[in-house]
Design a protein around this motif. Structure first.
Motif, PDB file in Angstrom:
ATOM      1  N   GLN A 153     -13.728 -12.751   6.100  1.00 46.49           N
ATOM      2  CA  GLN A 153     -14.557 -13.389   6.980  1.00 46.49           C
ATOM      3  C   GLN A 153     -15.850 -13.926   6.090  1.00 46.49           C
ATOM      4  OE1 GLN A 153     -14.310 -13.601  11.035  1.00 46.49           O
ATOM      5  NE2 GLN A 153     -12.500 -14.413   9.817  1.00 46.49           N
ATOM      6  N   MET A 154     -16.028 -13.173   5.213  1.00 44.55           N
ATOM      7  CA  MET A 154     -17.145 -13.293   4.319  1.00 44.55           C
ATOM      8  C   MET A 154     -17.049 -14.161   3.337  1.00 44.55           C
ATOM      9  SD  MET A 154     -18.454  -9.346   4.218  1.00 44.55           S
ATOM     10  CE  MET A 154     -20.251  -9.470   3.781  1.00 44.55           C
ATOM     11  N   GLY A 155     -15.767 -14.757   3.185  1.00 43.05           N
ATOM     12  CA  GLY A 155     -15.380 -15.796   2.112  1.00 43.05           C
ATOM     13  C   GLY A 155     -15.178 -15.130   0.632  1.00 43.05           C
ATOM     14  N   ARG A 156     -14.955 -13.728   0.876  1.00 44.09           N
ATOM     15  CA  ARG A 156     -14.515 -13.148  -0.528  1.00 44.09           C
ATOM     16  C   ARG A 156     -13.064 -12.692  -0.697  1.00 44.09           C
ATOM     17  NH1 ARG A 156     -18.889  -8.440  -0.239  1.00 44.09           N
ATOM     18  NH2 ARG A 156     -17.519  -7.590  -1.832  1.00 44.09           N
ATOM     19  N   ALA A 157     -12.335 -13.785  -0.663  1.00 43.38           N
ATOM     20  CA  ALA A 157     -10.642 -13.644  -0.716  1.00 43.38           C
ATOM     21  C   ALA A 157     -10.056 -12.646  -1.711  1.00 43.38           C
ATOM     22  CB  ALA A 157     -10.031 -14.996  -0.748  1.00 43.38           C
ATOM     23  N   SER A 158     -10.697 -12.802  -3.005  1.00 42.84           N
ATOM     24  CA  SER A 158     -10.112 -11.834  -3.950  1.00 42.84           C
ATOM     25  C   SER A 158     -10.597 -10.611  -3.901  1.00 42.84           C
ATOM     26  CB  SER A 158     -10.876 -12.212  -5.307  1.00 42.84           C
ATOM     27  OG  SER A 158     -10.437 -11.429  -6.367  1.00 42.84           O
ATOM     28  N   ASP A 159     -11.504 -10.207  -3.021  1.00 42.36           N
ATOM     29  CA  ASP A 159     -11.911  -8.720  -2.839  1.00 42.36           C
ATOM     30  C   ASP A 159     -11.015  -8.311  -1.625  1.00 42.36           C
ATOM     31  OD1 ASP A 159     -13.767  -8.835  -4.890  1.00 42.36           O
ATOM     32  OD2 ASP A 159     -15.528  -9.118  -3.423  1.00 42.36           O
ATOM     33  N   ALA A 160     -10.789  -9.157  -0.535  1.00 42.52           N
ATOM     34  CA  ALA A 160     -10.007  -9.109   0.358  1.00 42.52           C
ATOM     35  C   ALA A 160      -8.632  -8.589   0.109  1.00 42.52           C
ATOM     36  CB  ALA A 160      -9.993  -9.824   1.289  1.00 42.52           C
ATOM     37  N   ARG A 161      -7.999  -9.298  -0.801  1.00 41.72           N
ATOM     38  CA  ARG A 161      -6.656  -9.268  -1.081  1.00 41.72           C
ATOM     39  C   ARG A 161      -6.600  -7.816  -1.852  1.00 41.72           C
ATOM     40  NH1 ARG A 161      -6.138 -15.690  -2.312  1.00 41.72           N
ATOM     41  NH2 ARG A 161      -6.458 -16.062  -0.143  1.00 41.72           N
ATOM     42  N   GLN A 162      -7.526  -7.689  -2.523  1.00 44.19           N
ATOM     43  CA  GLN A 162      -7.250  -6.225  -3.430  1.00 44.19           C
ATOM     44  C   GLN A 162      -7.559  -5.029  -2.334  1.00 44.19           C
ATOM     45  OE1 GLN A 162     -10.792  -5.573  -6.061  1.00 44.19           O
ATOM     46  NE2 GLN A 162      -9.965  -3.855  -6.879  1.00 44.19           N
ATOM     47  N   ARG A 163      -8.162  -5.167  -1.479  1.00 37.13           N
ATOM     48  CA  ARG A 163      -8.104  -4.263  -0.184  1.00 37.13           C
ATOM     49  C   ARG A 163      -6.743  -3.981   0.270  1.00 37.13           C
ATOM     50  NH1 ARG A 163     -12.967  -4.070  -1.765  1.00 37.13           N
ATOM     51  NH2 ARG A 163     -14.593  -2.943  -0.409  1.00 37.13           N
ATOM     52  N   TYR A 164      -6.100  -5.277   0.643  1.00 33.18           N
ATOM     53  CA  TYR A 164      -4.835  -5.182   1.320  1.00 33.18           C
ATOM     54  C   TYR A 164      -3.827  -4.646   0.608  1.00 33.18           C
ATOM     55  CZ  TYR A 164      -6.860  -8.889   4.366  1.00 33.18           C
ATOM     56  OH  TYR A 164      -7.810  -9.493   5.309  1.00 33.18           O
ATOM     57  N   ARG A 165      -3.809  -4.901  -0.659  1.00 30.81           N
ATOM     58  CA  ARG A 165      -2.815  -4.189  -1.758  1.00 30.81           C
ATOM     59  C   ARG A 165      -2.959  -2.796  -1.927  1.00 30.81           C
ATOM     60  NH1 ARG A 165      -3.593  -9.905  -3.768  1.00 30.81           N
ATOM     61  NH2 ARG A 165      -1.520 -10.772  -3.420  1.00 30.81           N
ATOM     62  N   GLY A 166      -4.205  -2.379  -1.641  1.00 33.01           N
ATOM     63  CA  GLY A 166      -4.501  -1.010  -1.837  1.00 33.01           C
ATOM     64  C   GLY A 166      -4.028  -0.221  -0.730  1.00 33.01           C
ATOM     65  N   ALA A 167      -4.194  -0.995   0.371  1.00 25.65           N
ATOM     66  CA  ALA A 167      -3.531  -0.547   1.711  1.00 25.65           C
ATOM     67  C   ALA A 167      -2.232  -0.342   1.690  1.00 25.65           C
ATOM     68  CB  ALA A 167      -4.038  -1.149   3.006  1.00 25.65           C
ATOM     69  N   LEU A 168      -1.434  -1.288   1.151  1.00 22.75           N
ATOM     70  CA  LEU A 168      -0.011  -1.358   0.947  1.00 22.75           C
ATOM     71  C   LEU A 168       0.322  -0.223   0.097  1.00 22.75           C
ATOM     72  CD1 LEU A 168       0.747  -5.290   0.907  1.00 22.75           C
ATOM     73  CD2 LEU A 168       1.671  -3.538   2.771  1.00 22.75           C
ATOM     74  N   ASP A 169      -0.475   0.220  -0.995  1.00 19.38           N
ATOM     75  CA  ASP A 169      -0.035   1.160  -1.743  1.00 19.38           C
ATOM     76  C   ASP A 169       0.122   2.491  -1.063  1.00 19.38           C
ATOM     77  OD1 ASP A 169      -0.011  -0.203  -4.062  1.00 19.38           O
ATOM     78  OD2 ASP A 169      -2.114   0.019  -4.668  1.00 19.38           O
ATOM     79  N   ILE A 170      -0.811   2.605   0.108  1.00 25.24           N
ATOM     80  CA  ILE A 170      -0.657   3.754   0.853  1.00 25.24           C
ATOM     81  C   ILE A 170       0.308   3.605   2.077  1.00 25.24           C
ATOM     82  CG2 ILE A 170      -1.950   5.304   2.471  1.00 25.24           C
ATOM     83  CD1 ILE A 170      -4.368   4.236   1.078  1.00 25.24           C
ATOM     84  N   GLN A 171       0.675   2.385   2.566  1.00 27.10           N
ATOM     85  CA  GLN A 171       1.499   2.288   3.598  1.00 27.10           C
ATOM     86  C   GLN A 171       2.375   1.097   3.085  1.00 27.10           C
ATOM     87  OE1 GLN A 171       1.683   4.390   5.900  1.00 27.10           O
ATOM     88  NE2 GLN A 171       2.652   3.505   7.625  1.00 27.10           N
ATOM     89  N   PRO A 172       3.441   1.218   2.272  1.00 24.01           N
ATOM     90  CA  PRO A 172       4.340   0.071   1.926  1.00 24.01           C
ATOM     91  C   PRO A 172       4.971  -0.740   3.117  1.00 24.01           C
ATOM     92  CG  PRO A 172       4.499   2.219   0.622  1.00 24.01           C
ATOM     93  CD  PRO A 172       3.906   2.531   1.716  1.00 24.01           C
ATOM     94  N   ASN A 173       5.056  -1.913   2.985  1.00 23.36           N
ATOM     95  CA  ASN A 173       5.607  -2.850   4.070  1.00 23.36           C
ATOM     96  C   ASN A 173       5.030  -2.596   5.584  1.00 23.36           C
ATOM     97  OD1 ASN A 173       7.685  -3.563   2.004  1.00 23.36           O
ATOM     98  ND2 ASN A 173       8.489  -1.874   2.221  1.00 23.36           N
ATOM     99  N   GLU A 174       3.890  -2.152   5.466  1.00 24.62           N
ATOM    100  CA  GLU A 174       3.386  -2.125   6.885  1.00 24.62           C
ATOM    101  C   GLU A 174       3.068  -3.463   7.134  1.00 24.62           C
ATOM    102  OE1 GLU A 174       1.453  -1.975  10.321  1.00 24.62           O
ATOM    103  OE2 GLU A 174       2.378  -0.350   9.183  1.00 24.62           O
ATOM    104  N   PRO A 175       3.761  -4.128   8.459  1.00 17.64           N
ATOM    105  CA  PRO A 175       3.512  -5.581   8.864  1.00 17.64           C
ATOM    106  C   PRO A 175       2.143  -6.045   9.110  1.00 17.64           C
ATOM    107  CG  PRO A 175       4.693  -4.030  10.651  1.00 17.64           C
ATOM    108  CD  PRO A 175       4.403  -3.395   9.442  1.00 17.64           C
ATOM    109  N   SER A 176       1.381  -5.020   9.702  1.00 18.48           N
ATOM    110  CA  SER A 176       0.028  -5.558   9.869  1.00 18.48           C
ATOM    111  C   SER A 176      -0.720  -5.844   8.581  1.00 18.48           C
ATOM    112  CB  SER A 176      -0.939  -4.477  10.642  1.00 18.48           C
ATOM    113  OG  SER A 176      -1.054  -3.289   9.948  1.00 18.48           O
ATOM    114  N   ILE A 177      -0.760  -5.341   7.514  1.00 15.82           N
ATOM    115  CA  ILE A 177      -1.314  -5.185   6.214  1.00 15.82           C
ATOM    116  C   ILE A 177      -0.620  -6.499   5.730  1.00 15.82           C
ATOM    117  CG2 ILE A 177      -1.791  -4.308   4.086  1.00 15.82           C
ATOM    118  CD1 ILE A 177      -1.419  -1.751   5.026  1.00 15.82           C
ATOM    119  N   LEU A 178       0.618  -6.846   5.779  1.00  7.73           N
ATOM    120  CA  LEU A 178       1.471  -7.835   5.199  1.00  7.73           C
ATOM    121  C   LEU A 178       0.747  -9.290   6.099  1.00  7.73           C
ATOM    122  CD1 LEU A 178       4.877  -6.590   4.688  1.00  7.73           C
ATOM    123  CD2 LEU A 178       3.344  -7.227   2.948  1.00  7.73           C
TER     124      LEU A 178
END
Length: 277
Positions: A153-178
């Motif tokens: 929402q703040m326009g920081r797409a690269s930082d946002a995607r880093q967070r999502y991939r970090g979340a997927l490391d903890i919860q692989p294939n979680e549909p809400s993160i994907l």
């Protein structure tokens, strides 16, 4: 953002951003699971499946419970959630502010407070609040994904995607993160990459209808409306499906037809959003 994207498309992307923030933050607290706790009024169905009349009725009942005990964290979080579903973001924020003051160490309350701040457009404050809800020794993937949605929402797409991939490391294939990761690419105009992630999200056994509606939006934006309509109608009542399809048609018919959007997406370089691996 690609230069070929039109003002109409930008409006679509703003709507996508709103969809992303709702989906990402929906899991920040356990309000659905805790809705039957104590004397808090029970809901007859999930909030996402309620029509406008049912939402108003549930909000009134929770509001009465909140007035009787405004310090109760479960009541406050649930009431604020319903207020947001009714579009009353400012009131939801005020409720959560008071609940957070009364329960400064409650992780669920802090997460819900951040959720209310984000819904009200207070993105930096929301990041700070959700950060306080996080514990380094036991990181919560829901909170990490929520931070990603706020950063988008703040326009920081690269930082946002880093967070999502970090979340997927903890919860692989979680549909809400994907789904959030896919919607992040929608926000930068890369519809093809967005569709890849959203199809993966929708294919997970635990995916809900919000994930599939995001996929329908992205497919429709690429001009494949019959396919988008088919996706939008899955697992919904005829009334809900008709409403979703009407909304999708309205979004794709203003100012530029979906055929023109599809032609632009097929133009070399038209979908040149950033792609972070």
């Amino acid at each position: 953002m690609p230069a070929s994207l039109t003002t109409f498309t930008n409006r679509i992307l703003q709507g996508a951003a709103a969809s992303l923030i709702v989906l990402a933050l929906a899991g920040c607290s356990t309000t659905k699971d805790r809705m039957t706790t104590g004397s808090v009024p029970k809901l007859t169905k999930p909030v996402e499946e309620m029509d406008a009349t049912e939402l108003r009725s549930a909000t009134d009942r929770l509001g009465q419970a909140y007035e009787k005990n405004p310090r109760d964290p479960v009541t406050g979080v649930n009431y604020a959630n319903l207020l947001r579903m009714n579009g009353r973001d400012t009131q939801a924020l005020a409720v959560m502010q008071q609940v957070a003051i009364a329960n400064p160490g409650d992780r669920n309350v802090l997460a819900a407070y951040g959720k209310a701040q984000a819904a009200a457009g207070q993105f930096q404050q929301a990041l700070d609040t959700i950060g306080r809800a996080q514990t380094p020794d036991r990181p919560d993937w829901k909170l990490i994904s929520a931070q990603g949605a706020i950063l988008d929402q703040m326009g920081r797409a690269s930082d946002a995607r880093q967070r999502y991939r970090g979340a997927l490391d903890i919860q692989p294939n979680e549909p809400s993160i994907l789904s959030n990761l896919g919607m992040s690419y929608v926000l930068t105009g890369d519809l093809r990459t967005a569709e890849t992630y959203l199809r993966s999200a929708a294919g997970q056994p635990t995916a809900d209808s919000r994930v599939r509606q995001n996929l329908a939006l992205v497919v429709g934006l690429q001009g494949r409306f019959p396919e988008a309509e088919q996706i939008a109608r899955r697992e919904l009542s005829p009334q809900q499906a008709d409403a979703n399809v009407a909304y999708l048609r309205g979004m794709l018919s203003q100012q530029n037809s979906w055929q023109k959007l599809a032609a632009k997406d097929k133009t070399p370089g038209a979908a040149g959003g950033s792609n972070t691996n």
